[in-house]
Enzyme design. Structure first.
Site, PDB file in Angstrom:
ATOM      1  N   ARG A 124     -31.278   7.299   3.356  1.00  0.00           N
ATOM      2  CA  ARG A 124     -31.181   6.210   2.388  1.00  0.00           C
ATOM      3  C   ARG A 124     -31.359   4.891   3.126  1.00  0.00           C
ATOM      4  O   ARG A 124     -31.301   4.861   4.369  1.00  0.00           O
ATOM      5  CB  ARG A 124     -29.834   6.222   1.652  1.00  0.00           C
ATOM      6  CG  ARG A 124     -28.649   5.913   2.554  1.00  0.00           C
ATOM      7  CD  ARG A 124     -27.332   5.983   1.806  1.00  0.00           C
ATOM      8  NE  ARG A 124     -27.264   5.036   0.712  1.00  0.00           N
ATOM      9  CZ  ARG A 124     -26.829   3.780   0.846  1.00  0.00           C
ATOM     10  NH1 ARG A 124     -26.459   3.335   2.031  1.00  0.00           N
ATOM     11  NH2 ARG A 124     -26.766   2.967  -0.190  1.00  0.00           N
TER      12      ARG A 124
ATOM     13  N   GLU B 166     -31.002  -1.161   7.038  1.00  0.00           N
ATOM     14  CA  GLU B 166     -30.493  -0.017   7.787  1.00  0.00           C
ATOM     15  C   GLU B 166     -31.089   1.264   7.201  1.00  0.00           C
ATOM     16  O   GLU B 166     -30.908   1.546   6.013  1.00  0.00           O
ATOM     17  CB  GLU B 166     -28.968   0.054   7.694  1.00  0.00           C
ATOM     18  CG  GLU B 166     -28.265  -1.121   8.340  1.00  0.00           C
ATOM     19  CD  GLU B 166     -26.756  -0.986   8.251  1.00  0.00           C
ATOM     20  OE1 GLU B 166     -26.270  -0.082   7.533  1.00  0.00           O
ATOM     21  OE2 GLU B 166     -26.054  -1.791   8.886  1.00  0.00           O
TER      22      GLU B 166
END
Length: 314
Positions: free
Chosen positions: A201, A243
């Site tokens: 993700r 991230e």
């Protein structure tokens, strides 16, 4: 790298013109928890400097995590051979494994059994060779706990504070998520992850200047830079921070290895893709105030939007 090459490799996080929290995990393909980028040497040097000077801030582990740490290190070493043989050579020799890092010219030895006096822990040792931050979540009694981690590049959170905490408590500061049904769904999703079926993700925030290490402990230093942003300097100083997070179930310990690779892109570089820039402006403009504050952009949102308005009119 050219701006075009930077944009082609950047993990732009927005699929829509608005942003709300969701479980945006997708199956990870190929199933590799690390990535070697052109910034490798620079980021590894920074990571090691932080580990050497701020060990207690950047590395924490609880005693029962040693087996899980070895399993995580073994997985990464296996992936060195499988995905990056041009950068790493691995030799298994009885009870020990030799890893030769061709990028740094170093040889690292990983053993099994009890640690020798003064020997570095496996998660710490392997983490010195990868750009990712590495978090180990242990699963027991129907809950996930952050029980070990090497965290050099956090976005405004503290490993020293969160070590040993349950999943829900860690997310208490996140507005609109901490007490929601979505957080519970995400927790259950992670607890159902199977070995050999990793997920990935993206998470995002904004930061000032090209600074990877923004831990909670030093917010008085980097946080004040947010007050310095103007429409004129926002393009060069504001960076989209993404991230890429990957979740691996380790079958023997049943723990979760959570690797985090942080990418930074300035708004000036983002302008090389006008569709991305337009979508970015839409997200910044529409974001609820409490989420904007959590994402770190509240002090300079007005200046940033003015910069984006002028940039998109060109």
């Amino acid at each position: 790298m050219t701006v075009t090459a930077v944009l082609e490799s950047f993990p732009f996080p927005f699929e829509e013109d608005t942003f709300r929290y969701s479980n945006n995990s997708v199956p990870l393909e190929p199933p590799v928890c690390i990535e070697i980028t052109p910034e490798y040497r620079k980021e590894i040097a920074l990571k090691r400097r932080l580990l050497d000077t701020h060990f207690d801030r950047c590395y924490r582990s609880l005693p029962h995590t040693l087996d899980a740490q070895r399993e995580a290190a073994d997985l990464i070493i296996e992936q060195f051979s499988a995905f990056y043989p041009e950068h790493f050579a691995v030799v298994h020799d009885g009870q020990r494994t030799e890893v030769f890092n061709k990028l740094t010219g170093e040889k690292e030895i990983f053993g099994c059994g009890k640690l020798r006096q003064g020997e570095e822990e496996p998660l710490y040792k392997i983490g010195r060779h990868v750009q990712e931050d590495l978090i180990l979540m242990m699963q027991r009694d129907g809950e996930l706990y952050l029980d070990a981690g090497q965290l050099c590049f956090p976005a405004n959170w503290s490993l020293a504070f969160d070590i040993g905490m349950a999943f829900g408590a860690i997310h208490d500061p996140v507005p609109r998520l901490s007490k929601s049904r979505l957080l519970e769904k995400i927790r259950k999703f992670i607890m159902r992850i199977e070995p050999e079926q990793p997920w990935t993700r993206k998470n995002w925030s904004l930061t000032v200047d090209r600074q990877l290490d923004t831990p909670l402990e030093t917010v008085s230093s980097w946080g004040r830079k947010r007050q310095e942003i103007t429409p004129e300097n926002a393009g060069d100083r504001i960076h989209l921070r993404v991230e890429v997070q990957k979740l691996f179930r380790l079958p023997a310990s049943h723990s979760i290895l959570f690797s985090i690779h942080t990418h930074l892109l300035s708004v000036r570089e983002l302008a090389g893709n006008q569709e991305w820039l337009r979508r970015f402006r839409s997200v910044v403009e529409e974001l609820p105030d409490d989420v904007a504050a959590y994402k770190g952009l509240a002090p300079f949102r007005k200046a940033l939007l003015e910069h984006l308005r002028l940039e998109l009119r060109r």
